[in-house]
Design an enzyme around this catalytic site. Structure first.
Site, PDB file in Angstrom:
ATOM      1  N   ASP A 183      -7.713 -10.846  -7.235  1.00 54.11           N
ATOM      2  CA  ASP A 183      -8.007  -9.411  -7.267  1.00 54.11           C
ATOM      3  C   ASP A 183      -7.608  -8.762  -8.588  1.00 54.11           C
ATOM      4  O   ASP A 183      -7.926  -7.599  -8.847  1.00 54.11           O
ATOM      5  CB  ASP A 183      -7.337  -8.677  -6.104  1.00 54.11           C
ATOM      6  CG  ASP A 183      -5.808  -8.763  -6.138  1.00 54.11           C
ATOM      7  OD1 ASP A 183      -5.246  -9.230  -7.156  1.00 54.11           O
ATOM      8  OD2 ASP A 183      -5.179  -8.359  -5.146  1.00 54.11           O
ATOM      9  N   GLY A 229       0.785  -1.222   0.000  1.00 56.78           N
ATOM     10  CA  GLY A 229       0.000   0.000   0.000  1.00 56.78           C
ATOM     11  C   GLY A 229       0.817   1.272   0.000  1.00 56.78           C
ATOM     12  O   GLY A 229       0.245   2.370  -0.040  1.00 56.78           O
ATOM     13  N   ASN A 279       0.691   2.685  -6.516  1.00 57.56           N
ATOM     14  CA  ASN A 279      -0.398   3.115  -5.632  1.00 57.56           C
ATOM     15  C   ASN A 279      -0.721   4.600  -5.789  1.00 57.56           C
ATOM     16  O   ASN A 279      -1.840   5.021  -5.514  1.00 57.56           O
ATOM     17  CB  ASN A 279      -0.048   2.797  -4.167  1.00 57.56           C
ATOM     18  CG  ASN A 279      -0.109   1.308  -3.885  1.00 57.56           C
ATOM     19  OD1 ASN A 279      -1.057   0.626  -4.268  1.00 57.56           O
ATOM     20  ND2 ASN A 279       0.915   0.793  -3.235  1.00 57.56           N
TER      21      ASN A 279
END
Length: 216
Positions: free
Chosen positions: A191, A78, A107
């Site tokens: 995902d 992240g 990100n």
């Protein structure tokens, strides 16, 4: 002079002579190779079994190639370029790397952060690592087509710009041969963002040629 004193004096003379020879050569003592990886989830083994990510495979590659280097994986899932920039100084101080691999930016795009900020952060991180005596390898990223052709071009280009301006090494696209494979879904986790274990060797193969040049 006693035999023991003679041996000690001789050993000291050899050590002193070697030190003088090194000093006379004008070459500083070589620093142990330390590779610092500053990345996001793509380098932090997100969703993977421990030890199967490309960074861990890098450690194995170094052993196979008989390259004496320590790998420090400071990747955080992240993380953005701003986050990496904020923690880089402490990492440089703690590990004193000879090579820094910066794998950040994906990100930033996912969050829609300004491209100028991403470029500025990457440039600052590269300059900071170089000032600390490390060589830098920037690992580029690309965004899916739904971001728009213009945005995609400018995003990919900022890695090239930073590498050129800072004279750093560059891997244009970490996911080359993964995201653009004939059947890319087979190489991603459910995902569809994070590569699976099958994709990790290819990711390492994308990084390795440029990284190996720096390790010479």
């Amino acid at each position: 002079m006693a035999r023991r004193d003679f041996i000690v004096a001789g050993a000291a003379s050899l050590v002193l002579g070697a030190a003088r020879a090194q000093a006379g050569s004008g070459r500083p003592a070589r620093r142990p190779a330390v590779i610092l990886i500053v990345g996001d989830s793509l380098s932090a083994e997100y969703g993977l079994a421990r030890g199967s990510g490309w960074v861990r495979l890098l450690e194995q590659r170094l052993t196979q190639e008989k390259i004496d280097a320590t790998v420090v994986n400071a990747s955080v899932s992240g993380d953005t370029t701003a986050g990496g920039r904020a923690r880089l100084a402490a990492l440089l101080k703690a590990h004193q790397p000879t090579t820094v691999v910066i794998e950040l930016g994906g990100n930033d795009a996912l969050r829609g952060l300004p491209l100028a900020n991403t470029q500025d952060n990457l440039s600052a991180m590269t300059a900071q690592a170089q000032a600390a005596g490390a060589r830098v390898l920037l690992v580029g990223m690309q965004v899916p087509p739904n971001y728009g052709a213009d945005y995609g071009r400018r995003f990919a280009g900022l890695f090239e710009t930073v590498a050129r301006e800072r004279k750093a090494a560059l891997v244009p696209f970490l996911l080359q041969g993964v995201a653009d494979a004939p059947n890319p879904t087979a190489l991603f986790q459910p995902d569809r963002i994070h590569p699976n274990a099958q994709a990790q060797p290819r990711m390492l193969d994308n990084v390795w040629p440029e990284l190996r040049k720096l390790l010479k």
